[in-house]
Structure formats: structure tokens, C-alpha cells
Design a protein around this motif. Structure first.
Motif, short mmCIF file in Angstrom:
data_model
loop_
_atom_site.label_atom_id
_atom_site.label_comp_id
_atom_site.label_asym_id
_atom_site.label_seq_id
_atom_site.Cartn_x
_atom_site.Cartn_y
_atom_site.Cartn_z
N MET A 16 0.83 -1.21 0.00
CA MET A 16 0.00 0.00 0.00
C MET A 16 0.86 1.26 0.00
SD MET A 16 -2.93 -1.25 2.70
CE MET A 16 -3.81 0.31 2.62
N VAL A 17 1.94 1.24 0.79
CA VAL A 17 2.86 2.39 0.82
C VAL A 17 3.51 2.59 -0.54
CG1 VAL A 17 4.99 3.28 1.81
CG2 VAL A 17 3.30 2.21 3.30
N ALA A 18 3.98 1.48 -1.16
CA ALA A 18 4.60 1.56 -2.48
C ALA A 18 3.62 2.08 -3.53
CB ALA A 18 5.13 0.19 -2.89
N LEU A 53 4.22 5.29 -5.66
CA LEU A 53 4.25 5.09 -7.11
C LEU A 53 3.37 6.10 -7.82
CD1 LEU A 53 4.91 3.52 -9.71
CD2 LEU A 53 3.04 1.96 -9.14
N ARG A 54 2.21 6.37 -7.26
CA ARG A 54 1.29 7.31 -7.89
C ARG A 54 1.94 8.69 -8.06
NH1 ARG A 54 -2.50 6.28 -4.90
NH2 ARG A 54 -2.34 7.95 -3.36
N LYS A 73 7.89 1.63 -17.50
CA LYS A 73 6.89 1.40 -18.53
C LYS A 73 5.49 1.40 -17.91
CE LYS A 73 9.68 0.97 -22.03
NZ LYS A 73 9.70 1.98 -23.12
N ASN A 74 5.31 0.51 -16.92
CA ASN A 74 4.07 0.46 -16.16
C ASN A 74 4.38 -0.19 -14.82
OD1 ASN A 74 3.86 -2.48 -16.59
ND2 ASN A 74 3.29 -1.92 -18.68
N VAL A 75 3.34 -0.42 -14.04
CA VAL A 75 3.55 -0.95 -12.68
C VAL A 75 4.33 -2.26 -12.70
CG1 VAL A 75 2.41 -1.78 -10.61
CG2 VAL A 75 1.48 0.19 -11.82
N HIS A 101 9.39 1.98 -7.16
CA HIS A 101 8.13 1.81 -6.44
C HIS A 101 7.23 0.80 -7.14
CE1 HIS A 101 9.32 4.88 -3.72
NE2 HIS A 101 9.26 5.86 -4.61
N GLY A 102 7.26 0.79 -8.49
CA GLY A 102 6.49 -0.21 -9.22
C GLY A 102 7.00 -1.62 -8.94
N ALA A 103 8.33 -1.77 -8.92
CA ALA A 103 8.92 -3.09 -8.65
C ALA A 103 8.62 -3.53 -7.22
CB ALA A 103 10.43 -3.03 -8.88
N ARG A 104 8.69 -2.59 -6.28
CA ARG A 104 8.42 -2.96 -4.88
C ARG A 104 6.95 -3.32 -4.70
NH1 ARG A 104 10.83 0.87 -2.64
NH2 ARG A 104 12.70 -0.33 -2.11
N MET A 105 6.06 -2.57 -5.35
CA MET A 105 4.64 -2.88 -5.24
C MET A 105 4.35 -4.28 -5.80
SD MET A 105 1.45 -0.76 -6.90
CE MET A 105 -0.20 -1.46 -6.91
N THR A 106 4.95 -4.60 -6.93
CA THR A 106 4.77 -5.92 -7.53
C THR A 106 5.35 -7.02 -6.64
OG1 THR A 106 4.86 -4.97 -9.76
CG2 THR A 106 5.23 -7.33 -9.56
#
Length: 290
Positions: free
Chosen positions: A26-28, A32-33, A175-177, A240-245
């Protein structure tokens, strides 16, 4: 088979880990946003500025006089790997390090200096045998244009002064999340465009004031600083995208593990109850036989 206490402890441990990974996801996502908004807003400006610069410089008779475009025999190479300050983001940092090592292998006869950006790159390359420029490893502590501009100016001045003949950036392009692409990008010298391209032909009709040379003199350094800043923003959003994934996958894996552990717990408990019943029945039969 493990006893009930051991299984219960593992269930509690995995549940706690799942709560942590869910919170980190959730933090990532929130970070990321904000990071995605910055890079999405920066890209059109950076691309247009670079396009204008390339078209003006490719049409200039004195293009060879642009100090940042002068190509010379490469003896001294500066490589700038851009990683994160923190881990728990999958293969984000290791991919950059692998790509940087690939640059080393491609240039075995050159003197290579490394300017790591990000603590993970700093921690890795300070253990290697390459000369280091460590002054700008902490750019991600607070992402702002001014310190990034100073780092870019150092690189540009070092190139003009002849300390380095070529500068290569290695970073994750957002590129994307779920997708980050490792890019090896030549920062200096500026790559020349093919002046015969259709796109260039369509864009050569610039009215340049006060003069082409003055515009190039002002535009080139600013374009390079923006290009460096964009690489930092790309890497930040990618992190942040990599951490969220990674945290999303970790949360899902923890859920799957919890299902298996609860099944083991129920089977173990059922086996313990069955054993107790058998012991009671056996005891009762023994008493009846007296």
C-alpha cells in the motif's frame, strides 16, 4: 508430523509477515502514484527539448564545435548505475548491476570509473576494484532538481575537461507498474541524428532567435541536465512499481502458505484428538477386562 504448538507459531509468523507485506504494498502504491505523475509530466518536455536540440544541432554547420558532442577515442569511461536506496523490490537493483557488469565486459581495454547513484549501487561497487565517484550516491534521499543538476554539471564538466571520454547511464526505465526495462544509455557525447531522416526534414523550419549558436550554447547544457533528471525520475518510479509488484506477490505467497499451514494444523489437531479417543477407549477396555 509437527506438533500443534509449532504449526501455530508458524501460522502466527506467516500472518505477521503477510500484514507487513500488505502494508508495504500500500505504501509503495501511494509513492508510485506520485512518482508516476512526475515522470509522465516530465517525459513530453524532455522528449520535445531533445528533439528541438537534435534538429537544430544536426542542421548547424558548426555541430562539431559543440563541446558535448565531440567524439574522441574512448580511453576513460564513466559508468553511472542508478539503483535504489532500499531493497525488497525484486530484481530491480540486481538487474542494473548485471547490466553494468555487462558494460564492463564490453569495454575490457578501457579505464572505467563508476559513479553509483543509490545506496545499493554504492554498497556493491565500493567492494569492487573500480575508481569511485561517491559524492552523488545519496540523490534519492530527497529527489529534487538542484542536487541532480549539480551531479549532471559535474559529469558534463568532467567530460569537457577530458577526464572522461564517454559517459553511460544504466537505469530502469518505467513502462508500467509491472514492467521496468533496464536501459544502457549514452549520456555523453551527445549522439548525432541522421539529418536525412524524414522526421528531421519535416522539422527543420525553425526560426532561431537570437542565433543558432546561442540557442545551442544555452539549450545543450539544459537538455543534458533534464535528461539526467528524467533518468532519476524513471528509476524512482520503477523502484516503487517493482516494490509494489514484489510485495503483492509476497502477500499472495503468504496467503497460499497460510492455507497449507492451516490444513496441516487441522490434520494435526484431528490426529491428536483421535489418539486421545483411542487412549480413552483402550483404557476403558482394559478396566472392563479386569
Amino acid at each position: 508430523m509437527a506438533n500443534l504448538k509449532e504449526v501455530k507459531e508458524r501460522i502466527n509468523s506467516v500472518s505477521s509477515t503477510q500484514q507487513i507485506t500488505k502494508a508495504m504494498k500500500m505504501v509503495a502504491a501511494a509513492k508510485l502514484r506520485r512518482a508516476q505523475e512526475k515522470i509522465v509530466q516530465m517525459r513530453p518536455y524532455s522528449q520535445k527539448l531533445t528533439s528541438i536540440l537534435n534538429n537544430i544541432s544536426s542542421g548547424a554547420e558548426g555541430v562539431a564545435d559543440i563541446v558535448y558532442a565531440q567524439e574522441r577515442s574512448v580511453s576513460n569511461l564513466l559508468v553511472i548505475p542508478i539503483t535504489s536506496d532500499k531493497g525488497l523490490c525484486g530484481a530491480f537493483n540486481s538487474n542494473v548491476i548485471k547490466a553494468t557488469n555487462a558494460v564492463f565486459l564490453e569495454n575490457p581495454d578501457k579505464k572505467i570509473t563508476v559513479m553509483p547513484v543509490g545506496k545499493k549501487a554504492m554498497d556493491f561497487f565500493k567492494k569492487q576494484n573500480f575508481p569511485l565517484v561517491s559524492d552523488y550516491a545519496g540523490l534519492f534521499e530527497k529527489i529534487a532538481f538542484q542536487p541532480i543538476k549539480e551531479a549532471a554539471e559535474f559529469v558534463m564538466e568532467s567530460f569537457v575537461g577530458g577526464e572522461f571520454d564517454q559517459v553511460i547511464l544504466v537505469y530502469n526505465q518505467f513502462k508500467n507498474v509491472a514492467t521496468q526495462v533496464v536501459v544502457k544509455e549514452q549520456f555523453l557525447p551527445i549522439s548525432k541524428l541522421d539529418a536525412d531522416g524524414e522526421e528531421n526534414k519535416a522539422q527543420q523550419d525553425y526560426i532561431v532567435e537570437p542565433s543558432r549558436d546561442y540557442i545551442i550554447e544555452e539549450l545543450v547544457p539544459n537538455s543534458l541536465k533534464i535528461q539526467f533528471y528524467k533518468a532519476i525520475l524513471d528509476s524512482n518510479a520503477s523502484e516503487h512499481g517493482a516494490r509494489m509488484t514484489a510485495m503483492s506477490k509476497a502477500t499472495d505467497n503468504a496467503g497460499d502458505l497460510l492455507k497449507d499451514l492451516k490444513l496441516v494444523y487441522n490434520r494435526t489437531r484431528q490426529a491428536a484428538i483421535t489418539n486421545e479417543i483411542l487412549e480413552i477407549v483402550a483404557g476403558a477396555n482394559a478396566l472392563e477386562g479386569k
